[in-house]
Structure formats: structure tokens, C-alpha cells
Motif scaffolding. Structure first.
Motif, PDB file in Angstrom:
ATOM      1  N   VAL A  83       1.513  63.184  -6.745  1.00  0.00           N
ATOM      2  CA  VAL A  83       0.436  64.173  -6.793  1.00  0.00           C
ATOM      3  C   VAL A  83      -0.781  63.598  -7.508  1.00  0.00           C
ATOM      4  O   VAL A  83      -1.913  63.901  -7.162  1.00  0.00           O
ATOM      5  N   ASP A  84      -0.572  62.703  -8.481  1.00  0.00           N
ATOM      6  CA  ASP A  84      -1.687  62.124  -9.224  1.00  0.00           C
ATOM      7  C   ASP A  84      -2.569  61.241  -8.352  1.00  0.00           C
ATOM      8  O   ASP A  84      -3.736  61.034  -8.657  1.00  0.00           O
ATOM      9  N   ASP A  85      -2.037  60.700  -7.248  1.00  0.00           N
ATOM     10  CA  ASP A  85      -2.793  59.794  -6.381  1.00  0.00           C
ATOM     11  C   ASP A  85      -3.647  60.529  -5.349  1.00  0.00           C
ATOM     12  O   ASP A  85      -4.420  59.908  -4.637  1.00  0.00           O
ATOM     13  N   LEU A  86      -3.500  61.854  -5.236  1.00  0.00           N
ATOM     14  CA  LEU A  86      -4.192  62.627  -4.208  1.00  0.00           C
ATOM     15  C   LEU A  86      -5.387  63.357  -4.800  1.00  0.00           C
ATOM     16  O   LEU A  86      -5.400  63.673  -5.986  1.00  0.00           O
ATOM     17  N   PRO A  87      -6.410  63.664  -3.972  1.00  0.00           N
ATOM     18  CA  PRO A  87      -7.540  64.440  -4.482  1.00  0.00           C
ATOM     19  C   PRO A  87      -7.068  65.797  -4.987  1.00  0.00           C
ATOM     20  O   PRO A  87      -6.155  66.397  -4.431  1.00  0.00           O
ATOM     21  N   LYS A  88      -7.685  66.300  -6.047  1.00  0.00           N
ATOM     22  CA  LYS A  88      -7.283  67.577  -6.651  1.00  0.00           C
ATOM     23  C   LYS A  88      -7.834  68.782  -5.883  1.00  0.00           C
ATOM     24  O   LYS A  88      -7.219  69.832  -5.859  1.00  0.00           O
ATOM     25  N   SER A  89      -9.021  68.629  -5.297  1.00  0.00           N
ATOM     26  CA  SER A  89      -9.617  69.769  -4.606  1.00  0.00           C
ATOM     27  C   SER A  89     -10.634  69.300  -3.575  1.00  0.00           C
ATOM     28  O   SER A  89     -10.999  68.124  -3.531  1.00  0.00           O
ATOM     29  N   MET A  90     -11.073  70.264  -2.774  1.00  0.00           N
ATOM     30  CA  MET A  90     -12.070  70.005  -1.745  1.00  0.00           C
ATOM     31  C   MET A  90     -12.888  71.279  -1.570  1.00  0.00           C
ATOM     32  O   MET A  90     -12.340  72.388  -1.559  1.00  0.00           O
ATOM     33  N   ASP A  91     -14.196  71.154  -1.459  1.00  0.00           N
ATOM     34  CA  ASP A  91     -15.079  72.291  -1.228  1.00  0.00           C
ATOM     35  C   ASP A  91     -15.629  72.227   0.186  1.00  0.00           C
ATOM     36  O   ASP A  91     -15.926  71.145   0.692  1.00  0.00           O
ATOM     37  N   SER A  92     -15.763  73.392   0.822  1.00  0.00           N
ATOM     38  CA  SER A  92     -16.344  73.473   2.155  1.00  0.00           C
ATOM     39  C   SER A  92     -16.817  74.904   2.376  1.00  0.00           C
ATOM     40  O   SER A  92     -16.820  75.707   1.448  1.00  0.00           O
ATOM     41  N   THR A  93     -17.218  75.197   3.602  1.00  0.00           N
ATOM     42  CA  THR A  93     -17.594  76.562   3.976  1.00  0.00           C
ATOM     43  C   THR A  93     -16.820  76.967   5.218  1.00  0.00           C
ATOM     44  O   THR A  93     -16.406  76.121   6.011  1.00  0.00           O
TER      45      THR A  93
END
Length: 160
Positions: A83-93
Motif C-alpha cells: 500500500v505504501d508504494d501506491l498513490p494515496k489519492s486522486m482528484d477529478s470531476t
């Protein structure tokens, strides 16, 4: 009693032999050769055949596809990673009007990704256009979609 003890020792030695074969396959760097190594292991055998794993390891490597940018592949991981190697979040619409969600609702984002609500949550929101959302990964790797300006969130999975 002695027969039981000798049987247990025999079974445990077979399990250790199988563990050695699994560890040998696990050490292979290429996913395709690793899978072929696992497939080559005999089921129910009392001893692993290291020659089969070595033959698979010596096979030519398949070219790996170019890695996509971190955001383009967000949520579509099929291989378990730390889990530490993956992006924590993503923003979009959200594309178009958005009034909320219910179980199994599919939500299309502006970046082309499609997410499906996989829990029983639901939310009714005032109709909005181009609603900002954030998809976050929790401590265990579960993904949640939250809508800007609300306290509501849904457990989601990427489907496209």
C-alpha cells in the motif's frame, strides 16, 4: 504413537520441500516466468523439482509494457502491491450532472475512469455540474470516493 510421530515428520518434510519450490518461484523477477514456474510445480508431490523452476527461469523474458503514469493506472491494480508504494489519492470531476449515488452506481470521471460503488451506501445530493470528487486509499488499500463539500463517501472499485 511412534507411527503417528513418523507420519507427521514425513508430512512436514514434504511441506518444507514444497515451500522451497514456492520460494524459488517467488524469487523470479519476471511475472510471466514466475507464473510458469508455479504452473510447473507438481501438485501433491512430496518433493519439488528445482530443475523445472530453473528451466522456466532460463526461458527468454517477455518484454514488459511501458509503465503508465501513476494517475492513469490509479485503482486498476490487479497485482497486490504494498500500500505504501501506491498513490494515496486522486482528484477529478464527475462528467455532467451529479445528484449522488446508490449501490452499484457507475460514476464516470473527467479523466475517463469509471468507478462503481461496491457497498450499500447511498447519497442524495443537490444537482451539480462538474462536481469535484476525491478517491482516497485507506490504510488497508480500500478505495473511497468522497464529494467535495459533503461528509458522504462510498466504497468504490475501478471498472474502466
Amino acid at each position: 504413537m511412534k507411527k503417528t510421530l513418523s507420519l507427521l515428520l514425513f508430512v512436514s518434510s514434504a511441506a518444507l520441500a514444497d515451500d522451497a519450490a514456492v520460494l524459488q518461484c517467488r524469487a523470479l523477477p519476471d511475472a510471466a516466468s514466475r507464473l510458469a514456474c508455479y504452473d510447473a510445480m507438481p501438485l501433491g508431490a512430496t518433493a519439488a523439482t528445482p530443475a523445472a523452476a530453473t528451466a522456466v527461469a532460463a526461458s527468454p523474458r517477455m518484454p514488459s509494457p511501458a509503465a503508465p503514469p501513476a494517475i492513469a493506472g490509479f485503482g486498476s491494480e490487479t497485482v497486490k502491491k504494498k500500500v505504501d508504494d501506491l498513490p494515496k489519492s486522486m482528484d477529478s470531476t464527475v462528467v455532467g450532472d451529479f445528484e449522488g449515488w446508490g449501490p452499484n452506481t457507475r460514476i464516470r470521471l473527467a479523466n475517463g475512469q469509471v468507478w462503481r460503488v461496491i457497498d450499500d451506501s447511498s447519497a442524495v445530493l443537490p444537482r451539480r455540474s462538474n462536481t469535484k470528487v476525491r478517491i482516497e486509499r485507506n490504510l488497508f488499500g480500500t478505495l473511497f470516493l468522497s464529494v467535495e463539500g459533503t461528509n458522504s463517501s462510498a466504497k468504490v472499485r475501478r471498472v474502466e
